[in-house]
Motif scaffolding. Sequence first.
Motif, short mmCIF file in Angstrom:
data_model
loop_
_atom_site.label_atom_id
_atom_site.label_comp_id
_atom_site.label_asym_id
_atom_site.label_seq_id
_atom_site.Cartn_x
_atom_site.Cartn_y
_atom_site.Cartn_z
N UNK A 230 51.94 -12.08 36.51
CA UNK A 230 50.48 -12.08 36.55
C UNK A 230 49.90 -12.10 35.14
N UNK A 231 50.47 -11.33 34.22
CA UNK A 231 49.97 -11.30 32.84
C UNK A 231 50.03 -12.69 32.22
N UNK A 232 51.21 -13.31 32.26
CA UNK A 232 51.36 -14.61 31.61
C UNK A 232 50.60 -15.71 32.36
N UNK A 233 50.46 -15.56 33.68
CA UNK A 233 49.67 -16.53 34.44
C UNK A 233 48.20 -16.46 34.07
N UNK A 234 47.66 -15.24 33.95
CA UNK A 234 46.25 -15.11 33.59
C UNK A 234 46.01 -15.40 32.12
N UNK A 235 47.00 -15.17 31.25
CA UNK A 235 46.89 -15.60 29.86
C UNK A 235 46.70 -17.11 29.81
N UNK A 236 47.51 -17.83 30.58
CA UNK A 236 47.41 -19.29 30.63
C UNK A 236 46.05 -19.72 31.15
N UNK A 237 45.63 -19.12 32.25
CA UNK A 237 44.35 -19.51 32.87
C UNK A 237 43.17 -19.17 31.97
N UNK A 238 43.14 -17.95 31.43
CA UNK A 238 42.02 -17.54 30.60
C UNK A 238 41.92 -18.30 29.30
N UNK A 239 43.07 -18.54 28.66
CA UNK A 239 43.06 -19.25 27.38
C UNK A 239 42.57 -20.68 27.54
N UNK A 240 42.94 -21.31 28.65
CA UNK A 240 42.49 -22.69 28.87
C UNK A 240 40.97 -22.74 29.03
N UNK A 266 40.22 -28.64 33.99
CA UNK A 266 41.01 -27.50 34.44
C UNK A 266 40.40 -26.87 35.68
N UNK A 267 39.08 -26.66 35.67
CA UNK A 267 38.41 -26.00 36.79
C UNK A 267 38.48 -26.82 38.07
N UNK A 268 38.20 -28.11 37.96
CA UNK A 268 38.22 -28.97 39.14
C UNK A 268 39.63 -29.03 39.74
N UNK A 269 40.64 -29.17 38.89
CA UNK A 269 42.00 -29.23 39.40
C UNK A 269 42.41 -27.91 40.06
N UNK A 270 41.96 -26.79 39.51
CA UNK A 270 42.30 -25.50 40.10
C UNK A 270 41.66 -25.34 41.47
N UNK A 352 44.28 -7.50 32.31
CA UNK A 352 44.72 -7.39 30.92
C UNK A 352 45.03 -8.76 30.33
N UNK A 353 45.68 -9.61 31.13
CA UNK A 353 45.99 -10.95 30.66
C UNK A 353 44.74 -11.76 30.37
N UNK A 354 43.75 -11.66 31.27
CA UNK A 354 42.50 -12.38 31.05
C UNK A 354 41.77 -11.85 29.82
N UNK A 355 41.91 -10.54 29.57
CA UNK A 355 41.23 -9.93 28.43
C UNK A 355 41.93 -10.25 27.12
N UNK A 356 43.26 -10.12 27.12
CA UNK A 356 44.00 -10.25 25.87
C UNK A 356 44.38 -11.69 25.54
#
Length: 431
Positions: A230-240, A266-270, A352-356
Amino acid sequence: MLRVRDDFLRAHLAIAALFCFLGFQYATWVSRLPTLKTRLGLDDGRIGLLLMVCGIGAAVSFPLVASAMKRFGSRALATLSAIGLGLVLAGLTLAPNYPVLLVVACLDGVAVGFLNVAMNAQGAALEVRFQRTAMSRLHATFSAGSLLAALLASGVTAVTTTLSAHFAVAVAVLAVLLLLAQTGMLADEPAAAAPAEAGTTAEAAETAAPAKRRGIPLPSRITVWMGLAMVFGTVTEGAMNDWSALYLENVVEASHQLAPMGIAVVSVMMVLARLFADGWRTRFGDGLIVRVGSTVAGLGLALALLVGGVVPTLVGFACVGLGVAAVTPCVYVAAARQGSDALALVAATGTTGLLAGPALIGFIADASSLVWGMAVVAASALVVALCATQIRWPSLDTGTDTETSTATDTAPGTTEAAAPTAPTDPALSEA
């Protein structure tokens, strides 16, 4: 069968209203940050701290939400936290100074953490009860709520710039969504001790039961892997979301008009992937979807960074949106099967992933270049694929966990896996 199908649709719409509620509420007040900045005379640094405090509030809600889930259940917790989020908009409107604004933002983060866990628990229970995948579409509804909030903000500000008028209309929309959620949210079944089977001694039953610890429970190995995914997944999503436009403009040298297309792609594909991902999950299984999707995201972005150019970059961004779309829904379902403690912890790590994540990419870009920062995003997606190989993914067909289950998961004298599952509901047997 018709009655069961109607029950599913009613519950699905009700729970989708919760996801839409959360996306709408957060996007509503974030869209008016320029107004708050002007009204209180804030600089960019204080706005950044405001957003960070909100994220910290959500991250530290883990011990509270784990206890509240056990005490009140997901339905009551979702209702209470939704009411709190509605009151937050009033607090943001009336905040007289920056310190009060920080307190309100922190409370917003805590309420977001509560609702995030409660609504995902409801979504996981929906899949268990009706044996049908739904979580990806529910997460697509969250994105739809954010879009609705953006459209409302644009429409209201075209008529008036008054913050109180905008938030009053928003609260009315939130009230409608909460009322819709009340029509079909799933009731929580009180936890009850399983009856001992014939020939089973009390000592054996106590041995087979999981050990209880005082205070915050220690996560299992599988829960740790889910938290990392979840951390690395949300890091990917948030950074994009935060860095794609800057990458297009500063590195690829796209035009000012074309730079926002990074976020749009990114948003449309998600959203599109989440609309179809539940069908893919039913056909291929959650584990395969997460492994393949995160691999596509990582390799697609890595190739785009190597090749360069506007079109390859947009294609790479599309791969990320497509690949990570189902990661968080699938991990939430797997965490819910492990119990409320695991779900709360995984939700906190996601926040945390989305934040950091965006801040981490910014530090790397400042120390080297944004290309290396985006390379870390690609590597994060590949780490998700690695973590996915260690997670016990649920199977709707059998109601048990599969893929990484071993003989050690089965208690002596039983024939089924002893992995914890989401609480069943009396209506499940009727369905």
